[in-house]
Design a protein around this motif. Structure first.
Motif, PDB file in Angstrom:
ATOM      1  N   TYR A 135      42.589   8.040  65.785  1.00 56.44           N
ATOM      2  CA  TYR A 135      43.761   8.919  65.802  1.00 56.44           C
ATOM      3  C   TYR A 135      45.040   8.100  65.896  1.00 56.44           C
ATOM      4  O   TYR A 135      45.020   6.906  66.210  1.00 56.44           O
ATOM      5  CB  TYR A 135      43.667   9.915  66.965  1.00 56.44           C
ATOM      6  CG  TYR A 135      43.586   9.272  68.335  1.00 56.44           C
ATOM      7  CD1 TYR A 135      44.740   8.947  69.046  1.00 56.44           C
ATOM      8  CD2 TYR A 135      42.363   8.979  68.911  1.00 56.44           C
ATOM      9  CE1 TYR A 135      44.663   8.348  70.292  1.00 56.44           C
ATOM     10  CE2 TYR A 135      42.275   8.386  70.155  1.00 56.44           C
ATOM     11  CZ  TYR A 135      43.432   8.077  70.848  1.00 56.44           C
ATOM     12  OH  TYR A 135      43.356   7.477  72.077  1.00 56.44           O
ATOM     13  N   ASP A 136      46.143   8.755  65.630  1.00 53.20           N
ATOM     14  CA  ASP A 136      47.465   8.146  65.695  1.00 53.20           C
ATOM     15  C   ASP A 136      48.004   8.343  67.116  1.00 53.20           C
ATOM     16  O   ASP A 136      48.262   9.471  67.534  1.00 53.20           O
ATOM     17  CB  ASP A 136      48.371   8.819  64.664  1.00 53.20           C
ATOM     18  CG  ASP A 136      49.754   8.209  64.592  1.00 53.20           C
ATOM     19  OD1 ASP A 136      50.371   7.970  65.658  1.00 53.20           O
ATOM     20  OD2 ASP A 136      50.249   7.997  63.475  1.00 53.20           O
ATOM     21  N   ARG A 137      48.170   7.250  67.860  1.00 51.68           N
ATOM     22  CA  ARG A 137      48.630   7.321  69.253  1.00 51.68           C
ATOM     23  C   ARG A 137      49.989   8.003  69.377  1.00 51.68           C
ATOM     24  O   ARG A 137      50.220   8.781  70.296  1.00 51.68           O
ATOM     25  CB  ARG A 137      48.716   5.922  69.871  1.00 51.68           C
ATOM     26  CG  ARG A 137      47.374   5.268  70.125  1.00 51.68           C
ATOM     27  CD  ARG A 137      47.564   3.889  70.739  1.00 51.68           C
ATOM     28  NE  ARG A 137      48.243   3.966  72.013  1.00 51.68           N
ATOM     29  CZ  ARG A 137      47.653   4.260  73.167  1.00 51.68           C
ATOM     30  NH1 ARG A 137      46.360   4.476  73.204  1.00 51.68           N
ATOM     31  NH2 ARG A 137      48.344   4.320  74.278  1.00 51.68           N
ATOM     32  N   GLU A 138      50.892   7.685  68.459  1.00 50.33           N
ATOM     33  CA  GLU A 138      52.245   8.265  68.514  1.00 50.33           C
ATOM     34  C   GLU A 138      52.199   9.783  68.343  1.00 50.33           C
ATOM     35  O   GLU A 138      52.852  10.523  69.085  1.00 50.33           O
ATOM     36  CB  GLU A 138      53.145   7.640  67.443  1.00 50.33           C
ATOM     37  CG  GLU A 138      53.438   6.173  67.657  1.00 50.33           C
ATOM     38  CD  GLU A 138      54.235   5.919  68.932  1.00 50.33           C
ATOM     39  OE1 GLU A 138      55.166   6.681  69.232  1.00 50.33           O
ATOM     40  OE2 GLU A 138      53.888   4.949  69.644  1.00 50.33           O
ATOM     41  N   LYS A 139      51.430  10.247  67.368  1.00 48.98           N
ATOM     42  CA  LYS A 139      51.326  11.696  67.151  1.00 48.98           C
ATOM     43  C   LYS A 139      50.709  12.381  68.362  1.00 48.98           C
ATOM     44  O   LYS A 139      51.168  13.446  68.784  1.00 48.98           O
ATOM     45  CB  LYS A 139      50.483  12.004  65.907  1.00 48.98           C
ATOM     46  CG  LYS A 139      51.189  11.742  64.609  1.00 48.98           C
ATOM     47  CD  LYS A 139      50.319  12.161  63.437  1.00 48.98           C
ATOM     48  CE  LYS A 139      51.049  11.922  62.124  1.00 48.98           C
ATOM     49  NZ  LYS A 139      50.227  12.327  60.977  1.00 48.98           N
ATOM     50  N   LEU A 140      49.684  11.783  68.937  1.00 43.71           N
ATOM     51  CA  LEU A 140      49.023  12.373  70.095  1.00 43.71           C
ATOM     52  C   LEU A 140      49.978  12.475  71.279  1.00 43.71           C
ATOM     53  O   LEU A 140      50.020  13.492  71.973  1.00 43.71           O
ATOM     54  CB  LEU A 140      47.788  11.557  70.491  1.00 43.71           C
ATOM     55  CG  LEU A 140      46.997  12.102  71.669  1.00 43.71           C
ATOM     56  CD1 LEU A 140      46.346  13.440  71.317  1.00 43.71           C
ATOM     57  CD2 LEU A 140      45.937  11.110  72.117  1.00 43.71           C
ATOM     58  N   GLN A 141      50.783  11.437  71.511  1.00 41.78           N
ATOM     59  CA  GLN A 141      51.697  11.420  72.647  1.00 41.78           C
ATOM     60  C   GLN A 141      52.815  12.449  72.518  1.00 41.78           C
ATOM     61  O   GLN A 141      53.383  12.872  73.515  1.00 41.78           O
ATOM     62  CB  GLN A 141      52.286  10.027  72.837  1.00 41.78           C
ATOM     63  CG  GLN A 141      51.253   9.043  73.356  1.00 41.78           C
ATOM     64  CD  GLN A 141      51.774   7.625  73.456  1.00 41.78           C
ATOM     65  OE1 GLN A 141      52.704   7.230  72.746  1.00 41.78           O
ATOM     66  NE2 GLN A 141      51.164   6.837  74.338  1.00 41.78           N
TER      67      GLN A 141
END
Length: 194
Positions: A135-141
């Motif tokens: 997953y994309d860490r930035e999108k999740l955050q």
């Protein structure tokens, strides 16, 4: 007489395979227990694990002394899940490192400080890759509370040669590595027997 001997030999082989399968399941249960605080492990079959780390996984910083100075290496393993056929793991390359998950660690670090977590690195056999959902860490955050679909945080399929799992407890990390190493060796022994 030959028939009786063959029957006895068959019983011994089948009995040892059944015992080995039971012991393999107990190793998998040990891994599940050791990993509980960091995520979950699902037993797909007697030879395959699906590991689902808690999200987001921390960014792990690892200090190394180079030329008299401390250099920091950062690792992030943004895994939603990873499928691990035990026979594809290189048990000789498993490692445990004390790491820092606090982003301010490089500023406050003094030589000799111990990290707050343990990163376990699992590597595949040459030519083998593990199926993963990353997953994309930035999108999740940046997501708000509530249920979200995988596309909301950029989840995609990938193939990886190695992956890292983070443990807050050193004992749990060591128990996981020991159980995984033993399970891998047993799975390889069973595969050779078939």
């Amino acid at each position: 007489m030959k028939t009786l001997l063959r029957l006895l030999l068959s019983c011994l082989v089948l009995g040892s395979i059944a015992c080995s399968a039971q012991d393999l399941r107990s190793r998998m249960e040990q891994m599940k227990t050791a990993y509980t605080a960091s995520g979950s492990i699902v037993l797909l079959d007697g030879q395959t694990l699906v590991i689902e780390p808690n999200m987001p996984a921390p960014v792990c910083a690892l200090p190394r002394e180079e030329d008299g100075k401390v250099a920091w290496y950062r690792y992030a393993f943004p895994l939603s899940s990873i499928t691990v056929p035990l026979a594809d793991v290189d048990e000789s390359l498993m490692g445990e490192d004390r790491v820092f998950t606090n982003p301010d660690a490089p500023i406050a670090y003094k030589p000799g400080d111990k990290g707050d977590a343990v990163m376990v690195v699992v590597v595949g056999m040459p030519g083998k890759k593990f199926r993963a959902l990353i997953y994309d860490r930035e999108k999740l955050q940046h997501l708000g509370p509530g249920p979200h679909s995988g596309s909301d945080y950029g989840q995609v399929q990938d193939q990886v040669e190695a992956f890292g799992l983070t443990f807050n407890d050193t004992t749990a990390a060591h128990e996981f590595v020991t159980a995984l190493r033993n399970a891998v060796m047993m799975a390889k022994t069973q595969a050779m027997a078939h």
